[in-house]
Design a protein around this motif. Structure first.
Motif, mmCIF file in Angstrom:
data_model
loop_
_atom_site.group_PDB
_atom_site.id
_atom_site.type_symbol
_atom_site.label_atom_id
_atom_site.label_comp_id
_atom_site.label_asym_id
_atom_site.label_seq_id
_atom_site.Cartn_x
_atom_site.Cartn_y
_atom_site.Cartn_z
ATOM 1 N N SER A 1 71.369 30.248 27.457
ATOM 2 C CA SER A 1 70.798 28.927 27.759
ATOM 3 C C SER A 1 70.413 28.852 29.228
ATOM 4 O O SER A 1 71.065 28.177 30.039
ATOM 5 N N TYR B 1 71.234 25.304 31.143
ATOM 6 C CA TYR B 1 71.215 24.044 30.413
ATOM 7 C C TYR B 1 72.173 24.070 29.224
ATOM 8 O O TYR B 1 72.587 25.134 28.737
ATOM 9 N N GLU C 1 61.439 17.480 25.980
ATOM 10 C CA GLU C 1 61.805 17.689 27.377
ATOM 11 C C GLU C 1 60.699 17.202 28.314
ATOM 12 O O GLU C 1 60.986 16.681 29.398
ATOM 13 N N GLY D 1 64.528 21.109 34.261
ATOM 14 C CA GLY D 1 65.287 21.519 35.433
ATOM 15 C C GLY D 1 64.565 21.208 36.732
ATOM 16 O O GLY D 1 65.186 20.795 37.722
ATOM 17 N N PRO E 1 63.035 23.503 28.646
ATOM 18 C CA PRO E 1 64.202 23.165 29.477
ATOM 19 C C PRO E 1 64.017 23.507 30.948
ATOM 20 O O PRO E 1 64.612 22.854 31.815
ATOM 21 N N GLN F 1 65.007 17.624 37.469
ATOM 22 C CA GLN F 1 66.342 17.413 38.038
ATOM 23 C C GLN F 1 66.350 17.765 39.521
ATOM 24 O O GLN F 1 66.926 17.047 40.345
ATOM 25 N N ARG G 1 70.189 20.463 25.644
ATOM 26 C CA ARG G 1 69.127 21.070 26.464
ATOM 27 C C ARG G 1 68.963 20.365 27.811
ATOM 28 O O ARG G 1 67.955 20.505 28.490
ATOM 29 N N GLU G 2 69.990 19.597 28.193
ATOM 30 C CA GLU G 2 70.018 18.937 29.498
ATOM 31 C C GLU G 2 70.455 19.947 30.571
ATOM 32 O O GLU G 2 71.311 20.801 30.323
ATOM 33 N N PRO G 3 69.874 19.860 31.781
ATOM 34 C CA PRO G 3 70.266 20.784 32.848
ATOM 35 C C PRO G 3 71.737 20.633 33.215
ATOM 36 O O PRO G 3 72.253 19.526 33.350
ATOM 37 N N ARG G 4 72.413 21.775 33.372
ATOM 38 C CA ARG G 4 73.777 21.797 33.874
ATOM 39 C C ARG G 4 73.812 22.207 35.347
ATOM 40 O O ARG G 4 74.577 21.676 36.135
ATOM 41 N N THR H 1 67.287 27.249 35.792
ATOM 42 C CA THR H 1 68.039 26.147 35.180
ATOM 43 C C THR H 1 68.957 26.659 34.087
ATOM 44 O O THR H 1 68.505 27.259 33.106
#
Length: 280
Positions: free
Chosen positions: A198, A258, A107, A229, A225, A232, A263-266, A256
């Motif tokens: 998460s 994710y 990350e 965030g 993560p 992002q 493990r990508e930010p949502r 964040t």
């Protein structure tokens, strides 16, 4: 010719002359970029405060069209949020659990790369380096963006300790938390909750350097993560952040949510107001 150009032109060694001329051209180009950024910002602020482009043009001896062109072209003012010229993005090395090798969290690598792309899009030049195992790093340098927390580096911990409002603190059962002293709210990473979820919380701030001769941007999630965030947030809302705090000292907590697999930010949100360090 200016004195500096005359000095370089008088260098007898042609290779030294080439090196000096190249270095001077690079420095001059950075200066031109930052002056263009500053000029655009001032025009933007004057127009926002009610002056027309024609009125601004009359005051500075340019045409209305030229003022309008400057306002909408050139390097974006919000680039100053990250720094000037070359911005150094620093990520920590960590000890691998099994083979005890120094590694970087994926990350952090991804975040540094995205932050570098953001810097380039804003007319800045990114460079990259790592905090070695042990946490020793010279923080008394301009234009540093440090992705690290107090556990990794005592030097970073001392910088973070200047913030009396938002602070890292270990919970009684061991995990790190982030605490808002103004409200008493304690933020705990979703990974450290039962049942786990998460979600992570991160610190973002611009704080004084140890030598008090400049500033450092520091951010880190309780877990990696959270750091992604913050990246992002910077990539999508740096203009809003700049409009609110400019280049002043501040801090804020970032939440964040994710994807548990990638493990990508949502979803990224500010959990606190932006606190001014001068108000602490």
């Amino acid at each position: 010719m200016t004195g500096e150009v005359e000095r370089i032109a008088a260098i007898p060694d042609p290779f030294e002359l080439l090196r000096e001329a190249t270095a001077r051209m690079s420095a001059a180009q950075q200066e031109v970029t930052e002056l263009a950024r500053l000029r655009r910002r001032v025009i933007q602020e004057l127009h926002h405060n009610g002056m027309s482009y024609a009125e601004i043009a009359q005051q500075v001896g340019l045409t209305r069209g030229r003022i309008h062109q400057i306002r909408h072209g050139g390097p974006a003012p919000e680039g100053a949020f990250l720094g000037q010229g070359t911005v150094t993005i620093v990520t920590p090395l960590k000890q691998e659990a099994i083979k005890s090798r120094p590694v970087v969290a994926i990350e952090d690598v991804t975040g540094a790369q995205r932050l570098g792309d953001l810097a380039r899009s804003l007319g800045l030049e990114p460079s990259f380096e790592s905090i070695p195992i042990g946490g020793e790093i010279d923080l008394n340098r301009p234009n540093l963006v440090v992705i690290s927390g107090p556990r990794i580096s005592e030097h970073v911990a001392q910088v973070l300790a200047q913030d009396r409002v938002l602070q890292f603190e270990r919970a009684s059962d061991g995990p790190w938390t982030l605490v808002d002293r103004t409200t008493g709210m304690v933020y705990r990473s979703g990974q450290d909750q039962k049942p786990p979820r998460s979600w992570d919380v991160a610190y973002l701030g611009r704080l004084p350097r140890p030598d008090r001769q400049g500033s450092i941007i520091v951010f880190t999630g309780i877990h990696p993560p959270g750091s992604l965030g913050v990246v992002q947030l910077l990539c999508t809302r740096i203009g809003d952040l700049f409009n609110e705090v400019k280049t002043g000292h501040f801090s804020v907590l970032v939440g964040t949510e994710y994807d548990p697999d990638t493990r990508e930010p949502r979803h990224v949100e500010l959990l606190t107001p932006l606190h001014r360090l001068e108000d602490n």
